[in-house]
Design a protein around this motif. Structure first.
Motif, PDB file in Angstrom:
ATOM      1  N   GLU A   1       0.832  -1.204   0.000  1.00 33.10           N
ATOM      2  CA  GLU A   1       0.000   0.000   0.000  1.00 33.10           C
ATOM      3  C   GLU A   1       0.868   1.255   0.000  1.00 33.10           C
ATOM      4  OE1 GLU A   1      -3.550   2.132   2.611  1.00 33.10           O
ATOM      5  OE2 GLU A   1      -2.801   0.166   3.203  1.00 33.10           O
ATOM      6  N   ALA A   2       1.936   1.249   0.789  1.00 33.18           N
ATOM      7  CA  ALA A   2       2.833   2.406   0.827  1.00 33.18           C
ATOM      8  C   ALA A   2       3.472   2.643  -0.536  1.00 33.18           C
ATOM      9  CB  ALA A   2       3.906   2.191   1.900  1.00 33.18           C
ATOM     10  N   ALA A   3       3.920   1.569  -1.185  1.00 36.45           N
ATOM     11  CA  ALA A   3       4.525   1.705  -2.512  1.00 36.45           C
ATOM     12  C   ALA A   3       3.507   2.224  -3.517  1.00 36.45           C
ATOM     13  CB  ALA A   3       5.099   0.369  -2.973  1.00 36.45           C
ATOM     14  N   ALA A   4       2.288   1.703  -3.452  1.00 41.39           N
ATOM     15  CA  ALA A   4       1.252   2.150  -4.389  1.00 41.39           C
ATOM     16  C   ALA A   4       0.931   3.630  -4.184  1.00 41.39           C
ATOM     17  CB  ALA A   4      -0.006   1.299  -4.216  1.00 41.39           C
ATOM     18  N   ARG A   5       0.881   4.067  -2.945  1.00 41.94           N
ATOM     19  CA  ARG A   5       0.622   5.497  -2.674  1.00 41.94           C
ATOM     20  C   ARG A   5       1.736   6.363  -3.256  1.00 41.94           C
ATOM     21  NH1 ARG A   5      -1.475   4.321   2.820  1.00 41.94           N
ATOM     22  NH2 ARG A   5       0.679   4.573   3.489  1.00 41.94           N
ATOM     23  N   GLN A   6       2.987   5.906  -3.082  1.00 44.19           N
ATOM     24  CA  GLN A   6       4.101   6.670  -3.631  1.00 44.19           C
ATOM     25  C   GLN A   6       4.036   6.715  -5.154  1.00 44.19           C
ATOM     26  OE1 GLN A   6       7.165   4.367  -1.761  1.00 44.19           O
ATOM     27  NE2 GLN A   6       7.517   5.916  -0.158  1.00 44.19           N
ATOM     28  N   TRP A   7       3.749   5.571  -5.782  1.00 46.80           N
ATOM     29  CA  TRP A   7       3.625   5.549  -7.241  1.00 46.80           C
ATOM     30  C   TRP A   7       2.451   6.401  -7.696  1.00 46.80           C
ATOM     31  CZ3 TRP A   7       7.331   4.968 -10.252  1.00 46.80           C
ATOM     32  CH2 TRP A   7       8.334   4.027 -10.042  1.00 46.80           C
ATOM     33  N   GLN A   8       1.357   6.374  -6.957  1.00 41.33           N
ATOM     34  CA  GLN A   8       0.185   7.165  -7.323  1.00 41.33           C
ATOM     35  C   GLN A   8       0.530   8.656  -7.295  1.00 41.33           C
ATOM     36  OE1 GLN A   8      -2.782   5.423  -8.190  1.00 41.33           O
ATOM     37  NE2 GLN A   8      -3.010   7.367  -9.203  1.00 41.33           N
ATOM     38  N   ARG A   9       1.342   9.051  -6.319  1.00 41.51           N
ATOM     39  CA  ARG A   9       1.774  10.443  -6.234  1.00 41.51           C
ATOM     40  C   ARG A   9       2.682  10.791  -7.417  1.00 41.51           C
ATOM     41  NH1 ARG A   9       5.109  10.345  -1.821  1.00 41.51           N
ATOM     42  NH2 ARG A   9       6.848  10.129  -3.255  1.00 41.51           N
ATOM     43  N   GLU A  10       3.615   9.878  -7.744  1.00 38.21           N
ATOM     44  CA  GLU A  10       4.602  10.152  -8.782  1.00 38.21           C
ATOM     45  C   GLU A  10       4.086   9.900 -10.190  1.00 38.21           C
ATOM     46  OE1 GLU A  10       7.632  11.539  -8.233  1.00 38.21           O
ATOM     47  OE2 GLU A  10       6.911  11.729  -6.163  1.00 38.21           O
ATOM     48  N   ARG A  11       3.220   8.889 -10.335  1.00 40.47           N
ATOM     49  CA  ARG A  11       2.683   8.523 -11.650  1.00 40.47           C
ATOM     50  C   ARG A  11       1.180   8.267 -11.520  1.00 40.47           C
ATOM     51  NH1 ARG A  11       6.088   6.132 -15.490  1.00 40.47           N
ATOM     52  NH2 ARG A  11       4.219   6.371 -16.762  1.00 40.47           N
ATOM     53  N   PRO A  12       0.391   9.326 -11.321  1.00 38.84           N
ATOM     54  CA  PRO A  12      -1.041   9.154 -11.043  1.00 38.84           C
ATOM     55  C   PRO A  12      -1.831   8.503 -12.180  1.00 38.84           C
ATOM     56  CG  PRO A  12      -0.484  11.479 -11.324  1.00 38.84           C
ATOM     57  CD  PRO A  12       0.798  10.715 -11.328  1.00 38.84           C
ATOM     58  N   GLU A  13      -1.274   8.459 -13.358  1.00 40.03           N
ATOM     59  CA  GLU A  13      -1.998   7.866 -14.491  1.00 40.03           C
ATOM     60  C   GLU A  13      -1.952   6.333 -14.464  1.00 40.03           C
ATOM     61  OE1 GLU A  13       2.244   7.944 -16.019  1.00 40.03           O
ATOM     62  OE2 GLU A  13       1.047   9.125 -14.636  1.00 40.03           O
ATOM     63  N   LEU A  14      -1.083   5.767 -13.641  1.00 34.43           N
ATOM     64  CA  LEU A  14      -0.944   4.311 -13.597  1.00 34.43           C
ATOM     65  C   LEU A  14      -1.953   3.688 -12.629  1.00 34.43           C
ATOM     66  CD1 LEU A  14       2.952   3.926 -13.448  1.00 34.43           C
ATOM     67  CD2 LEU A  14       1.453   3.592 -15.435  1.00 34.43           C
ATOM     68  N   PRO A  15      -2.598   2.589 -13.063  1.00 35.90           N
ATOM     69  CA  PRO A  15      -3.484   1.880 -12.124  1.00 35.90           C
ATOM     70  C   PRO A  15      -2.630   1.150 -11.075  1.00 35.90           C
ATOM     71  CG  PRO A  15      -3.377   0.727 -14.219  1.00 35.90           C
ATOM     72  CD  PRO A  15      -2.574   1.980 -14.380  1.00 35.90           C
ATOM     73  N   MET A  16      -3.085   1.148  -9.833  1.00 37.24           N
ATOM     74  CA  MET A  16      -2.271   0.628  -8.739  1.00 37.24           C
ATOM     75  C   MET A  16      -2.749  -0.697  -8.156  1.00 37.24           C
ATOM     76  SD  MET A  16       0.422   2.324  -8.134  1.00 37.24           S
ATOM     77  CE  MET A  16       0.705   2.681  -9.847  1.00 37.24           C
ATOM     78  N   LEU A  17      -3.898  -1.183  -8.552  1.00 38.94           N
ATOM     79  CA  LEU A  17      -4.409  -2.414  -7.948  1.00 38.94           C
ATOM     80  C   LEU A  17      -3.444  -3.581  -8.159  1.00 38.94           C
ATOM     81  CD1 LEU A  17      -6.598  -3.817  -6.339  1.00 38.94           C
ATOM     82  CD2 LEU A  17      -7.829  -4.219  -8.500  1.00 38.94           C
TER      83      LEU A  17
END
Length: 161
Positions: free
Chosen positions: A6-22
Motif C-alpha cells: 500500500e505504501a509503494a502504491a501510494r508513492q507511485w500514485q503520487r509520482e505517476r497518477p496515471e498508472l493503475p495501482m491495484l
C-alpha cells in the motif's frame, strides 16, 4: 504491520497518477507474503533439521513419488521447479548429509535415479507434518470459506500466468 504494498502504491500514485495501482498492491502483497513465510516461518522450522527451503523442495517430490522414493534427475527438477544447475548443488549437499543417494536407473543402464535414504525419509516425514501444521496455523486467521476462496483465486491467477 506496515503494508509495504500500500505504501509503494501510494508513492507511485503520487509520482505517476496515471498508472493503475491495484496490480501493484496485489503482487506486492503476494511477494511480501511469500518472503515473510519463507524468512519468518519456513527457514526457522527447516533449520531444526539442518535444511534450507531449496533442499526441502528437493526432498518433498521424492517422498511424494511413493515407494521406492526415487526419481530421475529430470523428473526431480521438473517436480521441484528449479533449474538443473541449481539441482546439482542441492543434490550434492543432500547426498553428503546422507539424506539422498544416487543409484543406477533400473530402466536405463546409462541413467541415474535420486532416492531418499532411510534417514532422508525420516526427516522429510517429520518436517512435512510440522510444515503443514505451521501452514494451517498461518491461514487460521481466515475463515474456511476465505481459505477456499483464496485458494481458488490463487489457482486461477497462477493458471493464467
Amino acid at each position: 504491520m506496515v503494508d509495504r504494498a500500500e505504501a509503494a502504491a501510494r508513492q507511485w500514485q503520487r509520482e505517476r497518477p496515471e498508472l493503475p495501482m491495484l496490480a501493484v498492491e496485489i503482487f506486492g502483497r503476494v511477494l511480501d507474503a511469500a518472503a515473510r513465510v519463507t524468512r519468518d516461518h519456513m527457514d526457522p522450522l527447516l533449520a531444526e533439521a539442518g535444511l534450507k527451503v531449496g533442499e526441502f523442495d528437493v526432498l518433498t517430490p521424492l517422498r511424494r513419488s511413493g515407494k521406492p522414493y526415487s526419481l530421475t534427475p529430470t523428473q526431480l527438477y521438473e517436480a521441484a521447479l528449479i533449474s538443473s544447475g541449481g539441482m546439482t548443488s542441492r543434490l550434492d549437499k543432500l547426498e553428503r548429509a546422507g539424506l539422498i543417494e544416487r543409484r543406477p536407473d533400473p530402466e536405463d543402464g546409462r541413467g541415474r535415479q535420486v532416492a531418499l535414504t532411510g534417514t532422508g525419509l525420516e526427516i522429510i516425514d517429520d518436517m512435512i507434518g510440522k510444515m503443514v501444521a505451521m501452514e494451517e496455523r498461518m491461514i487460521s486467521i481466515l475463515t474456511v470459506a476465505e481459505q477456499n476462496n483464496l485458494n481458488r483465486l490463487l489457482k486461477k491467477l497462477l493458471t493464467g500466468l
